[in-house]
Design a protein around this motif. Structure first.
Motif, mmCIF file in Angstrom:
data_model
loop_
_atom_site.group_PDB
_atom_site.id
_atom_site.type_symbol
_atom_site.label_atom_id
_atom_site.label_comp_id
_atom_site.label_asym_id
_atom_site.label_seq_id
_atom_site.Cartn_x
_atom_site.Cartn_y
_atom_site.Cartn_z
ATOM 1 N N SER A 6 -3.572 -6.365 -5.412
ATOM 2 C CA SER A 6 -4.070 -6.277 -4.042
ATOM 3 C C SER A 6 -4.961 -7.473 -3.724
ATOM 4 O O SER A 6 -4.837 -8.095 -2.661
ATOM 5 C CB SER A 6 -4.854 -4.979 -3.853
ATOM 6 O OG SER A 6 -4.053 -3.842 -4.069
ATOM 7 N N SER A 42 -6.747 0.359 3.878
ATOM 8 C CA SER A 42 -5.544 -0.456 3.710
ATOM 9 C C SER A 42 -5.120 -0.581 2.251
ATOM 10 O O SER A 42 -3.939 -0.777 1.956
ATOM 11 C CB SER A 42 -5.754 -1.849 4.308
ATOM 12 O OG SER A 42 -6.711 -2.573 3.569
ATOM 13 N N LEU A 43 -6.086 -0.472 1.316
ATOM 14 C CA LEU A 43 -5.753 -0.647 -0.096
ATOM 15 C C LEU A 43 -5.722 0.669 -0.880
ATOM 16 O O LEU A 43 -4.875 0.853 -1.750
ATOM 17 C CB LEU A 43 -6.754 -1.600 -0.765
ATOM 18 C CG LEU A 43 -6.736 -3.062 -0.336
ATOM 19 C CD1 LEU A 43 -7.690 -3.867 -1.218
ATOM 20 C CD2 LEU A 43 -5.341 -3.656 -0.405
ATOM 21 N N THR A 61 0.834 -1.202 0.000
ATOM 22 C CA THR A 61 0.000 0.000 0.000
ATOM 23 C C THR A 61 0.868 1.250 0.000
ATOM 24 O O THR A 61 0.592 2.221 -0.721
ATOM 25 C CB THR A 61 -0.930 0.004 1.227
ATOM 26 O OG1 THR A 61 -1.694 -1.202 1.245
ATOM 27 C CG2 THR A 61 -1.879 1.191 1.187
#
Length: 386
Positions: free
Chosen positions: A49, A225-226, A28
């Motif tokens: 991802s 988080s992504l 990330t």
């Protein structure tokens, strides 16, 4: 603390640092610069991802099926080395897309194995009175790993993306060596025969309530988080300094996550602490939609960073405290549910992006799902005080 307690704390801390902090969150942090340097499309970066999340699910499945014997130490070493190699193999551009997909899956598998097997080793090797302290120190490794991934962010305009990946690979190599030496000292504590499984312990509504809340957090933390860096860069149009500052705050929050959960659990008990943490988590995700002032974005960065490792640590320890010898199987189930919902969430949010659903709407969805999970936990544990 005894020498064995110190070694177990360091072992768990390094495992979490590598398995989650570095192998998961470094991608990330490096995504914007890697995408530009390697000429990846937005769709392919999102696919990578999802590949990592798929690997994490596979790792959880493998770990769940492993017997609770000395073989766990071998798989931990294999996972650490494979994770280190995945960082090395993602440091170079020019390979086919399959190459990067494969190694991001391997990275996820390594993280899933380390997340389940390392705490299980600790549960077998530590004394009962040291469990809370060892797990608190150990799960702080998640935040330390995230922090390590942020250390060189301010210098990404001065060093190449290739060099940044190699720096992370060097961190991973050092951790691999340390884990190997520590595991050698724990082998005599581990049973040569399979420890009794949790099938003898009836699973009640309390465990399922913990499971639902924990799984809802897996879905809710996906946007941050992504896509958090991408949101800051392309939606809020922040410059490199403020993007780095937000992510460094995320890393600092992560480093304090387990400590925060430890303090709250000591003061209010495990379940009340979990209720507080989940409630704060909802607010931290929701305020990301209120991008009217930079302070709101900075606050969201810090608290979402802090609250993910906080709820992971406290959920893990609560299961250990409640079910003892059945911990490995039940923590495997919890991690498997987390990984499954995480993968579904990753694919869902990627689909929402494809259909031009705004980040603000995604944050609202994430906070709403976590609200539902938190409300059922509050209801199910309303009479539970620890």
């Amino acid at each position: 603390m005894s020498s064995n307690t110190i070694r177990l704390s360091i072992f768990l801390c390094l495992s979490m640092c590598l398995g989650i902090g570095i192998l998961r969150f470094s991608y990330t942090a490096l995504l914007p610069s890697t995408r530009e340097a390697f000429e990846w499309t937005v769709q392919f970066a999102s696919l990578l991802s999802s590949a990592n999340l798929l690997g994490y699910l596979i790792g959880a499945l493998i770990a769940m099926r492993l017997p609770q014997t000395k073989i766990m130490s071998l798989y931990i070493q294999i996972a650490a080395i494979a994770g280190m190699l995945s960082l090395l193999c993602c440091a170079f551009s020019g390979f086919s897309e399959i190459w990067y997909i494969f190694w991001r899956i391997i990275s996820g598998i390594s993280g899933g194995l380390l997340m389940i097997l390392s705490p299980s080793v600790v549960a077998q090797c530590c004394d009962l009175q040291d469990r809370f302290k060892i797990n608190f120190i150990g799960f702080s490794g998640i935040g330390i790993g995230v922090l390590l991934a942020t250390l060189f962010l301010p210098y990404l305009d001065q060093i190449s993306t290739h060099t940044a990946w190699l720096i992370l690979c060097s961190f991973a190599l050092i951790i691999c060596i340390c884990l190997s030496r520590l595991l050698h000292q724990f082998k005599h504590h581990l049973s040569t025969e399979t420890v009794a499984s949790s099938t003898e312990i009836p699973l009640n509504a309390l465990f399922y309530s913990l499971l639902i809340a924990y799984s809802s957090s897996a879905f809710a933390y996906i946007p941050h988080s992504l896509f958090w860096i991408d949101y800051l860069q392309h939606t809020l149009n922040l410059n490199l300094f403020w993007i780095n500052f937000n992510w460094i705050l995320y890393g600092l929050g992560s480093a304090l996550g387990a400590f925060t959960a430890y303090v709250l659990a000591r003061k209010f008990g495990n379940f009340n602490a979990l209720k507080i943490l989940y409630s704060l988590y909802i607010v931290a995700i929701f305020i990301a939609t209120l991008a009217t002032h930079p302070m709101l974005t900075l606050t969201s960065s810090f608290f979402t960073g802090m609250l993910n490792p906080a709820v992971v640590f406290l959920t893990s320890y609560t299961i250990l405290q409640l079910y003892g010898i059945a911990y490995k199987k039940l923590w495997s189930i919890a991690t498997l549910c987390f990984a499954s919902v995480q993968l579904i969430g990753g694919l869902s949010f990627s689909a929402l992006q494809h259909f031009a659903v705004s980040y603000h709407q995604q944050f609202l969805l994430a906070s709403f799902i976590l609200l539902l999970g938190t409300l059922q936990l509050i209801w199910m544990t309303r009479k539970k005080q620890n």
